[in-house]
Write a protein that holds these residues in place. Structure first.
Motif, PDB file in Angstrom:
ATOM      1  N   PRO A  88      -9.546   2.194   1.377  1.00  0.00           N
ATOM      2  CA  PRO A  88      -9.127   3.550   0.998  1.00  0.00           C
ATOM      3  C   PRO A  88      -7.986   3.609  -0.025  1.00  0.00           C
ATOM      4  O   PRO A  88      -7.758   4.650  -0.632  1.00  0.00           O
ATOM      5  N   GLU A  89      -7.272   2.500  -0.225  1.00  0.00           N
ATOM      6  CA  GLU A  89      -6.195   2.491  -1.212  1.00  0.00           C
ATOM      7  C   GLU A  89      -6.550   1.680  -2.452  1.00  0.00           C
ATOM      8  O   GLU A  89      -5.707   1.418  -3.292  1.00  0.00           O
ATOM      9  N   CYS A 136       0.840  -1.196   0.000  1.00  0.00           N
ATOM     10  CA  CYS A 136       0.000   0.000   0.000  1.00  0.00           C
ATOM     11  C   CYS A 136       0.878   1.249   0.000  1.00  0.00           C
ATOM     12  O   CYS A 136       2.090   1.169   0.138  1.00  0.00           O
ATOM     13  N   ALA A 137       0.234   2.406  -0.118  1.00  0.00           N
ATOM     14  CA  ALA A 137       0.955   3.678  -0.086  1.00  0.00           C
ATOM     15  C   ALA A 137       1.077   4.220   1.336  1.00  0.00           C
ATOM     16  O   ALA A 137       2.057   4.882   1.662  1.00  0.00           O
ATOM     17  N   ASN A 138       0.084   3.946   2.183  1.00  0.00           N
ATOM     18  CA  ASN A 138       0.080   4.500   3.531  1.00  0.00           C
ATOM     19  C   ASN A 138      -0.279   3.418   4.551  1.00  0.00           C
ATOM     20  O   ASN A 138      -1.450   3.234   4.896  1.00  0.00           O
ATOM     21  N   PRO A 139       0.718   2.688   5.047  1.00  0.00           N
ATOM     22  CA  PRO A 139       0.467   1.585   5.971  1.00  0.00           C
ATOM     23  C   PRO A 139      -0.272   1.993   7.250  1.00  0.00           C
ATOM     24  O   PRO A 139      -1.106   1.238   7.748  1.00  0.00           O
ATOM     25  N   VAL A 140       0.002   3.165   7.770  1.00  0.00           N
ATOM     26  CA  VAL A 140      -0.630   3.589   9.024  1.00  0.00           C
ATOM     27  C   VAL A 140      -2.136   3.733   8.848  1.00  0.00           C
ATOM     28  O   VAL A 140      -2.930   3.155   9.594  1.00  0.00           O
ATOM     29  N   PHE A 184       0.892  -4.253   6.885  1.00  0.00           N
ATOM     30  CA  PHE A 184       0.752  -3.321   5.779  1.00  0.00           C
ATOM     31  C   PHE A 184       2.119  -2.735   5.485  1.00  0.00           C
ATOM     32  O   PHE A 184       2.770  -2.200   6.378  1.00  0.00           O
ATOM     33  N   GLN A 185       2.541  -2.867   4.231  1.00  0.00           N
ATOM     34  CA  GLN A 185       3.892  -2.504   3.827  1.00  0.00           C
ATOM     35  C   GLN A 185       3.844  -1.397   2.782  1.00  0.00           C
ATOM     36  O   GLN A 185       3.149  -1.503   1.776  1.00  0.00           O
ATOM     37  N   LYS A 186       4.602  -0.332   3.031  1.00  0.00           N
ATOM     38  CA  LYS A 186       4.673   0.787   2.083  1.00  0.00           C
ATOM     39  C   LYS A 186       5.425   0.368   0.832  1.00  0.00           C
ATOM     40  O   LYS A 186       6.490  -0.233   0.905  1.00  0.00           O
ATOM     41  N   VAL A 187       4.832   0.712  -0.313  1.00  0.00           N
ATOM     42  CA  VAL A 187       5.436   0.431  -1.608  1.00  0.00           C
ATOM     43  C   VAL A 187       5.507   1.746  -2.373  1.00  0.00           C
ATOM     44  O   VAL A 187       4.493   2.442  -2.515  1.00  0.00           O
ATOM     45  N   ALA A 188       6.685   2.078  -2.841  1.00  0.00           N
ATOM     46  CA  ALA A 188       6.830   3.293  -3.638  1.00  0.00           C
ATOM     47  C   ALA A 188       6.020   3.157  -4.919  1.00  0.00           C
ATOM     48  O   ALA A 188       5.961   2.085  -5.521  1.00  0.00           O
ATOM     49  N   ASN A 189       5.379   4.221  -5.319  1.00  0.00           N
ATOM     50  CA  ASN A 189       4.595   4.247  -6.560  1.00  0.00           C
ATOM     51  C   ASN A 189       3.490   3.199  -6.590  1.00  0.00           C
ATOM     52  O   ASN A 189       3.222   2.593  -7.632  1.00  0.00           O
ATOM     53  N   TYR A 190       2.855   2.965  -5.441  1.00  0.00           N
ATOM     54  CA  TYR A 190       1.756   2.006  -5.355  1.00  0.00           C
ATOM     55  C   TYR A 190       0.656   2.370  -6.353  1.00  0.00           C
ATOM     56  O   TYR A 190       0.261   3.529  -6.471  1.00  0.00           O
ATOM     57  N   ILE A 191       0.168   1.384  -7.083  1.00  0.00           N
ATOM     58  CA  ILE A 191      -0.940   1.551  -8.022  1.00  0.00           C
ATOM     59  C   ILE A 191      -2.045   0.601  -7.589  1.00  0.00           C
ATOM     60  O   ILE A 191      -1.824  -0.610  -7.514  1.00  0.00           O
ATOM     61  N   PRO A 192      -3.243   1.111  -7.304  1.00  0.00           N
ATOM     62  CA  PRO A 192      -4.320   0.229  -6.848  1.00  0.00           C
ATOM     63  C   PRO A 192      -4.796  -0.719  -7.947  1.00  0.00           C
ATOM     64  O   PRO A 192      -4.675  -0.418  -9.138  1.00  0.00           O
ATOM     65  N   GLY A 235       4.805   8.148   8.857  1.00  0.00           N
ATOM     66  CA  GLY A 235       5.533   7.663   7.687  1.00  0.00           C
ATOM     67  C   GLY A 235       6.055   6.248   7.825  1.00  0.00           C
ATOM     68  O   GLY A 235       6.854   5.805   7.001  1.00  0.00           O
ATOM     69  N   ASP A 236       5.619   5.523   8.862  1.00  0.00           N
ATOM     70  CA  ASP A 236       6.088   4.147   9.034  1.00  0.00           C
ATOM     71  C   ASP A 236       5.886   3.342   7.757  1.00  0.00           C
ATOM     72  O   ASP A 236       4.874   3.478   7.077  1.00  0.00           O
ATOM     73  N   GLU A 237       6.840   2.478   7.467  1.00  0.00           N
ATOM     74  CA  GLU A 237       6.778   1.684   6.244  1.00  0.00           C
ATOM     75  C   GLU A 237       6.216   0.291   6.467  1.00  0.00           C
ATOM     76  O   GLU A 237       5.992  -0.446   5.503  1.00  0.00           O
ATOM     77  N   TRP A 238       5.969  -0.087   7.704  1.00  0.00           N
ATOM     78  CA  TRP A 238       5.402  -1.406   8.029  1.00  0.00           C
ATOM     79  C   TRP A 238       4.576  -1.246   9.295  1.00  0.00           C
ATOM     80  O   TRP A 238       5.062  -0.724  10.298  1.00  0.00           O
ATOM     81  N   VAL A 239       3.320  -1.684   9.245  1.00  0.00           N
ATOM     82  CA  VAL A 239       2.438  -1.621  10.410  1.00  0.00           C
ATOM     83  C   VAL A 239       1.695  -2.946  10.519  1.00  0.00           C
ATOM     84  O   VAL A 239       1.202  -3.480   9.519  1.00  0.00           O
TER      85      VAL A 239
END
Length: 124
Positions: free
Chosen positions: A112-113, A13-17, A54-62, A38-42
């Motif tokens: 939401p993503e 996802c783009a926003n793990p939090v 939930f893991q942040k991925v750069a340039n996430y595309i739904p 801005g956490d990258e893993w929640v």
């Protein structure tokens, strides 16, 4: 005998939090420690056991389910006793009802993503 056992599912996802908080509202599970927005893993925990992450991925595309260039790849099913009641609650926390509704005993939504998920009628 199994080769391994499932521990939890991690979602790109783009926003793990914010996405962890969304799914915590649906499940009643606890959001793990958050250091900053801005956490990258929640993680989400149920009775101290990690259930989802939930893991942040750069340039996430739904996903573009049911058609399009980005397949859904996976989705979650959540059982509810009453689809209308469940729907009103998840819409209130940020879900969107998908335009495509292929069944009668379940409904498709987007988190939401943009990840598809379903509420499935289960009277138990």
């Amino acid at each position: 005998m199994s080769i391994a056992h499932h521990v939890y599912t991690a979602v790109d996802c783009a926003n793990p939090v914010s996405l962890a908080r969304f799914y915590a509202e649906i499940t009643g599970w606890d959001v793990g420690e958050i250091e900053d927005a801005g956490d990258e893993w929640v993680d989400l925990f149920h009775d101290g056991v990690r259930m989802m992450a939930f893991q942040k991925v750069a340039n996430y595309i739904p996903p573009t389910w049911p058609e399009g260039p980005v397949p859904q790849q996976l989705h979650f099913d959540f059982h509810v006793k009453d689809l209308d009641v469940g729907e009103s609650k998840i819409l209130a926390i940020g879900a969107t009802k998908h335009a495509v509704q292929p069944g009668t005993n379940f409904r498709v939504y987007l988190d939401p993503e943009g990840h598809p998920f379903c509420l499935v009628k289960n009277p138990q």
